[in-house]
Write a protein that holds these residues in place. Structure first.
Motif, mmCIF file in Angstrom:
data_model
loop_
_atom_site.group_PDB
_atom_site.id
_atom_site.type_symbol
_atom_site.label_atom_id
_atom_site.label_comp_id
_atom_site.label_asym_id
_atom_site.label_seq_id
_atom_site.Cartn_x
_atom_site.Cartn_y
_atom_site.Cartn_z
ATOM 1 N N LYS A 113 -3.282 -11.353 -6.911
ATOM 2 C CA LYS A 113 -3.969 -12.518 -6.369
ATOM 3 C C LYS A 113 -3.990 -13.642 -7.399
ATOM 4 C CE LYS A 113 -7.467 -11.326 -3.616
ATOM 5 N NZ LYS A 113 -8.866 -10.897 -3.478
ATOM 6 N N GLN B 158 -4.267 -5.443 -7.362
ATOM 7 C CA GLN B 158 -4.413 -6.462 -6.316
ATOM 8 C C GLN B 158 -4.983 -7.753 -6.902
ATOM 9 O OE1 GLN B 158 -3.086 -6.002 -3.420
ATOM 10 N NE2 GLN B 158 -2.605 -3.895 -3.973
ATOM 11 N N THR C 210 0.832 -1.205 0.000
ATOM 12 C CA THR C 210 0.000 0.000 0.000
ATOM 13 C C THR C 210 0.867 1.256 0.000
ATOM 14 O OG1 THR C 210 -1.542 -1.279 1.269
ATOM 15 C CG2 THR C 210 -2.011 1.061 1.074
#
Lengths: 272, 414
Positions: free
Chosen positions: B29, B25, B3
């Motif tokens: 993933k 993200q 982040t």
């Protein structure tokens, strides 16, 4: 695991480029490609289609293209025309709905590669009008009250020549890749794809000269990849000696297309 | 994950949105980064950065964030002392593959651990600790694609941070003084399309309208297609203090020439007076008043100059820097007249804003013309100003007050 794009025999993709193509495919997002003219933006879609064994649909965007043209066209003029004679059934609007390229890609039986070529040519609002369609991969036909949704999310590749800024909302939904002009090693590989038998010495001289011409700042239009390939063909079939290339620029007209540019090169062309 | 990187990008002025961050993200993933920092570098760039002019800022942000571990700690110097340059390690393909399998998170974790345990002094070769020529994930001159490189301006196998450090995309960065291609792109925004030429395009709306009026009998209506109708006057300062910027100005000129069909250009030296030069050597000229009557007010005027001159050149009668050139009217009045004649005018200055705003002449001229830096960002703003010209910015009284203030006795000193 799905087949990954790696470039084809005739299209050399850098690692970065093939990764981005694969990521865009995996994420189901459109891929926006920018770069100097002649760096192979349009060819990328062809190569992806060929490498992954998928059908390619090309939507060439022009300054008058409307977003709706890509979805479907309701051919009112034809319907009106037909209504004057009684040999067609004009009561069913469906007969006059024609799928655009995007519509075709959505309704295809298998995943296709869709190339939206030169999106920046169209009106400023054009990309915005496609936001929802590219997000949801579906659209609604008002005339027949039907919703067309993609059976298989197409791999969408969009090219832009940077003539207009694209709206942020549109950009947020895309993956972006800038194809930098190939460096000398990459260029050697590219030329060899098209001319596998070329002598190394000749090639080295050609590339050296080519990048020298490109380095001339005042040129209106710098020669690009397609020009060097034509130039190599001309030099090879003309049987030009590498030493001559060192001294001058033979067949300059193949490399440079503008008269003023030719003067600039001739004025600067001195032996190293 | 990472982040902090999001905020580092923001700090470097890369416009990233939450949407794009979520997409990244999603990609992480899905394992698209292959757990390699180089792939992560390129993938994150594709997802987060949508304009090549931000590539350079991205590179800088990336280099800073992923080198953060190193700059955080005063131990760095000690580590550097401990590292010695050794012959590079040669690995077999199989070994390289093994190394590639290391996930990034693990690498970072391992690095922290080694760091804390102090495994870094004089370390050469080996698989685990911070050192040189080894297979571990940190140190220098080693082989590990996901590795952390410390110190040393170069490495042998090219890590992602190193690529970021190279700043290859510096040329595309928008705060840099321009190159022709980028200029052309910027200038193309000036295009205004107006109908021109033969009636060869089918006017659908009117055709439908006419056809309906004819009760369904087709009647085709044609219209003219649209052509670019932009008209530009380029007025450039040459010689003297502009010499160092010659390169930038000639780039702007060549880009403008290829992008704008109706381009007229004139030259001046420091300030505009009653004549404008038609060639760069300043050997032939036309009266400024003639230029003002010859071109209509639709012409957009771009002045290029550093606007730095002695106040006398701007405010005094016969103030021109050239001794034998006499001007009956102060330069500032000529500038004011030009602005009144061509409301769509801007002044591009090859110097940075913080510099031209400190000079007296720069401040005065920027009161007359909207003044922008000759950078991509500046040009963008300038073009916006050209397309939407504002009302005159300065009144004749204000100009008179400049001159009056100058003529006060206590200012005679300079």
């Amino acid at each position: 695991m799905k087949k990954q794009f790696k470039g084809t025999e005739s299209y050399i993709a850098s690692d970065a480029l093939s990764e981005v193509v694969n990521a865009a495919t995996a994420l189901g997002r459109p891929l926006l490609v920018k770069g100097e003219p002649g760096t192979g933006k349009t060819l990328l879609a062809h190569a992806v289609a060929k490498d992954l064994g998928k059908r390619l649909l090309v939507w060439n965007v022009k300054s008058t293209t409307k977003a709706r043209d890509g979805l479907y066209i309701y051919d009112t003029v034809q319907r009106l025309h037909d209504s004057r004679f009684s040999d067609h059934d004009v009561s069913d609007i469906k007969n006059y709905i024609r799928m655009g390229k995007l519509g075709e890609a959505f309704t295809a039986d298998e995943q296709v590669v869709l190339l939206i070529d030169e999106i920046d040519k169209a009106d400023l609002e054009f990309p915005n009008d496609l936001l929802n369609e590219l997000d949801e991969m579906s659209f609604h036909i008002h005339e027949t009250d039907e919703t067309i949704s993609a059976r298989h999310r197409p791999i969408v590749i969009i090219t832009s020549n940077n003539e207009k800024e694209l709206p942020d909302a549109f950009l947020r939904r895309c993956l972006f890749h800038f194809i930098a002009f190939p460096d000398e090693q990459m260029m050697e590989r590219i030329v060899k794809v098209h001319h596998p038998d070329i002598e190394n010495k000749l090639l080295a001289e050609i590339i050296k000269k080519f990048y020298w011409v490109r380095s001339l700042d005042s040129l209106r239009k710098k020669p690009s990849t397609s020009e060097i390939i034509d130039w190599v063909s001309a030099l090879v079939s003309g049987g030009v000696d590498p030493r001559r290339i060192k001294k001058e620029v033979p067949f300059l007209g193949v490399l440079i297309k503008k008269e003023q540019d030719i003067d600039i090169v001739l004025a600067q062309a001195n032996p190293y | 994950m990472f982040t902090g990187f999001f905020f580092t990008l923001k700090r470097f002025g890369v416009p990233v949105s939450i949407n794009e961050w979520m997409t990244l993200q999603e990609a992480l993933k899905a394992g698209l980064t292959d757990a390699s920092l180089s792939v992560f570098y390129r993938l994150a760039r594709a997802i987060l950065v949508k304009n090549e002019s931000y590539y350079d800022r991205y590179d800088r942000a990336f280099a800073e964030y992923f080198k953060g571990i190193e700059s955080d700690d005063i131990l760095v110097d000690e580590i550097l002392k401990g590292l010695e340059e050794v012959d590079p390690l040669t690995l077999t393909e199989a070994e390289k593959r093994l190394l590639q399998a290391l996930p990034l998170e693990e690498v970072l974790e391992n690095f922290r651990k080694q760091w804390e345990e102090g495994h870094f002094k004089g370390h050469v070769g080996g698989d685990r600790a911070i050192g040189t020529g080894g297979r571990s994930t940190q140190g220098a001159f080693g082989y590990n694609p996901a590795g952390i490189r410390i110190g040393q301006g170069y490495g042998r196998h090219g890590s992602a941070i190193q690529i970021a450090e190279k700043r290859e995309f510096r040329n595309y960065s928008s705060d840099m003084i321009l190159d022709t291609r980028i200029l052309r792109v910027a200038l193309s925004k000036l295009r205004t399309l107006l109908p021109e030429g033969p009636f060869d395009e089918l006017d659908i709306d009117n055709t439908i309208d006419k056809t309906c009026r004819n009760a369904g009998d087709l009647e085709l209506v044609w219209k003219r297609s649209r052509k670019n109708k932009i008209k530009v006057l380029l007025v450039m300062d040459v010689g003297g203090s502009m010499e160092p910027y010659h390169w930038a100005v000639s780039k702007l000129f060549s880009a403008a020439k290829s992008q704008i069909k109706d381009l007229k250009h004139y030259y001046f030296h420091n300030c505009v007076y009653q004549d404008l030069w038609t060639d760069i050597e300043r050997s032939s000229s036309v009266p400024t008043s003639e230029v003002m009557s010859q071109y209509d007010k639709d012409y957009k005027v771009i002045y290029v100059g550093d606007a730095s001159m002695a106040p006398s050149e701007l405010l005094d009668v016969n103030g021109c820097i050239e001794y034998f050139y006499r001007n009956e009217e102060a330069g500032i009045w000529w500038l004011h007249k030009l602005m009144a004649r061509f409301p769509a005018s801007v002044w591009l200055n090859p110097m940075r804003r913080r510099i031209f705003e400190t000079s007296l002449s720069g401040r005065m001229i920027s009161k007359i013309f909207p003044m922008f830096e000759l950078t991509l960002d500046g040009l963008d703003e300038a073009i916006r100003a050209l397309l939407k010209p504002k009302r005159p910015r300065i009144t004749t009284e204000e100009i008179q007050s400049f001159i009056n203030r100058r003529n006060r006795p206590y200012q005679i000193m300079y």
